[in-house]
Design a protein around this motif. Structure first.
Motif, PDB file in Angstrom:
ATOM      1  N   ASN A  34       0.875  -1.368  -0.037  1.00  0.00           N
ATOM      2  CA  ASN A  34      -0.019  -0.006   0.036  1.00  0.00           C
ATOM      3  C   ASN A  34       0.978   1.401   0.116  1.00  0.00           C
ATOM      4  O   ASN A  34       1.297   1.726   1.341  1.00  0.00           O
ATOM      5  N   ASP A  35       1.070   1.749  -1.197  1.00  0.00           N
ATOM      6  CA  ASP A  35       1.701   3.000  -1.263  1.00  0.00           C
ATOM      7  C   ASP A  35       0.482   4.330  -1.695  1.00  0.00           C
ATOM      8  O   ASP A  35       0.984   5.186  -1.862  1.00  0.00           O
ATOM      9  N   GLY A  36      -0.808   3.577  -1.587  1.00  0.00           N
ATOM     10  CA  GLY A  36      -1.584   4.641  -1.859  1.00  0.00           C
ATOM     11  C   GLY A  36      -2.686   4.690  -0.464  1.00  0.00           C
ATOM     12  O   GLY A  36      -2.179   5.022   0.490  1.00  0.00           O
ATOM     13  N   THR A  37      -3.928   4.454  -0.838  1.00  0.00           N
ATOM     14  CA  THR A  37      -4.894   4.588   0.176  1.00  0.00           C
ATOM     15  C   THR A  37      -5.847   3.230   0.525  1.00  0.00           C
ATOM     16  O   THR A  37      -6.140   2.996  -0.505  1.00  0.00           O
ATOM     17  N   LEU A  38      -5.997   2.575   1.564  1.00  0.00           N
ATOM     18  CA  LEU A  38      -6.735   1.727   1.700  1.00  0.00           C
ATOM     19  C   LEU A  38      -7.528   2.168   2.730  1.00  0.00           C
ATOM     20  O   LEU A  38      -7.385   2.486   3.970  1.00  0.00           O
ATOM     21  N   THR A  39      -8.823   2.068   2.437  1.00  0.00           N
ATOM     22  CA  THR A  39     -10.131   2.628   3.405  1.00  0.00           C
ATOM     23  C   THR A  39     -11.244   1.452   3.387  1.00  0.00           C
ATOM     24  O   THR A  39     -11.658   1.061   2.596  1.00  0.00           O
ATOM     25  N   ALA A  40     -11.547   1.458   4.683  1.00  0.00           N
ATOM     26  CA  ALA A  40     -12.947   0.549   4.991  1.00  0.00           C
ATOM     27  C   ALA A  40     -13.662   1.542   5.054  1.00  0.00           C
ATOM     28  O   ALA A  40     -13.907   2.596   5.862  1.00  0.00           O
ATOM     29  N   LEU A  41     -14.774   1.226   4.470  1.00  0.00           N
ATOM     30  CA  LEU A  41     -16.076   2.410   4.164  1.00  0.00           C
ATOM     31  C   LEU A  41     -17.525   1.370   3.947  1.00  0.00           C
ATOM     32  O   LEU A  41     -17.334   0.605   3.074  1.00  0.00           O
ATOM     33  N   SER A  42     -18.463   2.090   4.271  1.00  0.00           N
ATOM     34  CA  SER A  42     -19.779   1.685   3.648  1.00  0.00           C
ATOM     35  C   SER A  42     -20.506   3.014   3.622  1.00  0.00           C
ATOM     36  O   SER A  42     -20.373   3.958   4.261  1.00  0.00           O
ATOM     37  N   ARG A  43     -21.286   3.025   2.436  1.00  0.00           N
ATOM     38  CA  ARG A  43     -22.049   4.335   2.097  1.00  0.00           C
ATOM     39  C   ARG A  43     -23.389   4.325   2.531  1.00  0.00           C
ATOM     40  O   ARG A  43     -24.226   3.004   2.475  1.00  0.00           O
TER      41      ARG A  43
END
Length: 346
Positions: A177-186
């Protein structure tokens, strides 16, 4: 050998080369020109250039700002997404016997509930996003080990499961992960709170003792977000000590199954009450939790931002370096050791 016999041998050789030639040329790049219609595995040629639907020896290329739904199960050799395309799996399966790669602003692959993508490798470049909305992403490299490579500006997000089928014996990074790892629900609307969700990163079979996740990437600039009402559940050891950025919001849980070390970077707990302008609902304060394997902090900073913010350690915690800055409440719900060299700032 007689002259007539030599002629027969040569003619057969030429014929063999002739029949093999089209098979070699049939493996081509197939570019989507169908606009906003469903991608269905029915042999249709109208939506592709050259006019041939991609199959197991072709690369499917989407490079236009369209919205395309997978309308059936499909199998291809490789998948390239760019140019602001939105590709949705729906309830279907996409098998990619090679690389899936994304790049460019607004380029998205949505792996939806009951849908799945199975690929050898996945590379998410700047501007590209893979978002799981309840679906399954499986990485399975038959001839080695898979790599899910999040480059700078790339995003992997959502809720669902990322599963690795490879079981390396030696320490091998399967996710970088050189970017963005995001746990999300909308939420259903912009006014709805996000429902509880979990993003799971795990093996799909027998756990390889060498399986590793590099959460902060090669340059320690990787960002990990656990958004409101979400859990990030990682069932691999880290490749190395964490020195990136971890952000925890209201009622968020970061659950790393193995022991890990923070030796730089920051863990920011930003989970206090938010007084929004009408008609946007307020966000109540909520506890953020670090669970799973033991955490040792030898450097970096852990900070509870708000006076009504709360961080709960539900895993053993040792503070022997760096700073723990508490503007709110810290709860130790497991064994905790605060060494003399540490800074616990109230």
């Amino acid at each position: 050998m007689s002259q007539s016999r030599r002629f027969v041998v040569v003619r057969r050789a030429l014929f063999a080369g002739f029949v093999c030639l089209p098979l070699t040329l049939s493996a081509l790049d197939r570019t989507w020109i169908g606009g906003n219609v469903d991608w269905i595995d029915n042999g249709s040629t109208a939506n592709w250039s050259p006019a041939d639907e991609p199959d197991t020896d072709d690369t499917a290329i989407f490079n236009t700002a369209n919205s395309v739904n997978l309308g059936s199960d499909n199998a291809i050799l490789a998948l390239t997404l760019s140019g602001g395309i939105d590709l949705f799996t729906g309830k279907f399966s996409l098998a990619v016997d090679g690389l899936v790669q994304l790049s460019g602003a607004g380029t998205n692959l949505f792996i939806e509930d009951s849908g799945n993508v199975n690929a050898d490798n996945l590379t998410i470049n700047s501007g590209g996003t893979v978002e799981l909305t309840g679906g399954l992403l499986t990485l399975n490299e038959e001839s080695g080990t898979s790599l899910l490579d999040l480059n700078t500006g790339g995003t992997l997000s959502g809720h669902g499961t990322v599963a690795f089928s490879d079981t390396p014996v030696l320490a091998t990074t399967l996710l970088s992960n050189d970017g963005t790892l995001t746990a999300l629900s909308r939420g259903l609307t912009i006014l709805s709170p996000p429902p509880a969700g979990t993003l799971v990163i795990r093996n799909s079979g027998v756990v390889g003792i060498g399986s590793r996740v590099d959460l902060d990437g090669t340059g320690t600039a990787g960002v990990v977000n656990v958004n409101r009402n979400q859990t990030l559940d990682i069932n691999f050891p880290l490749s190395d000590n964490f020195a990136g950025t971890l952000n925890l919001f209201q009622t968020a849980t970061f659950d790393l199954s193995n022991a890990w070390t923070l030796d730089g970077g920051t863990i920011t707990v930003d989970n206090g009450f938010i007084d929004n302008l009408f008609p946007i609902p307020d966000i109540p304060a909520g506890v953020s939790t670090i669970a799973g394997g033991a955490l040792t902090q030898s450097g970096g900073t852990v900070q509870v931002v708000d006076a009504d913010g709360t961080l709960q350690f539900s895993a053993p915690f040792t503070l022997n370096g760096g700073n723990l800055v508490n503007n709110g409440l810290v709860i130790f719900n497991a064994n905790a050791t605060l060494a003399a060299a540490a800074n616990f700032i109230m």
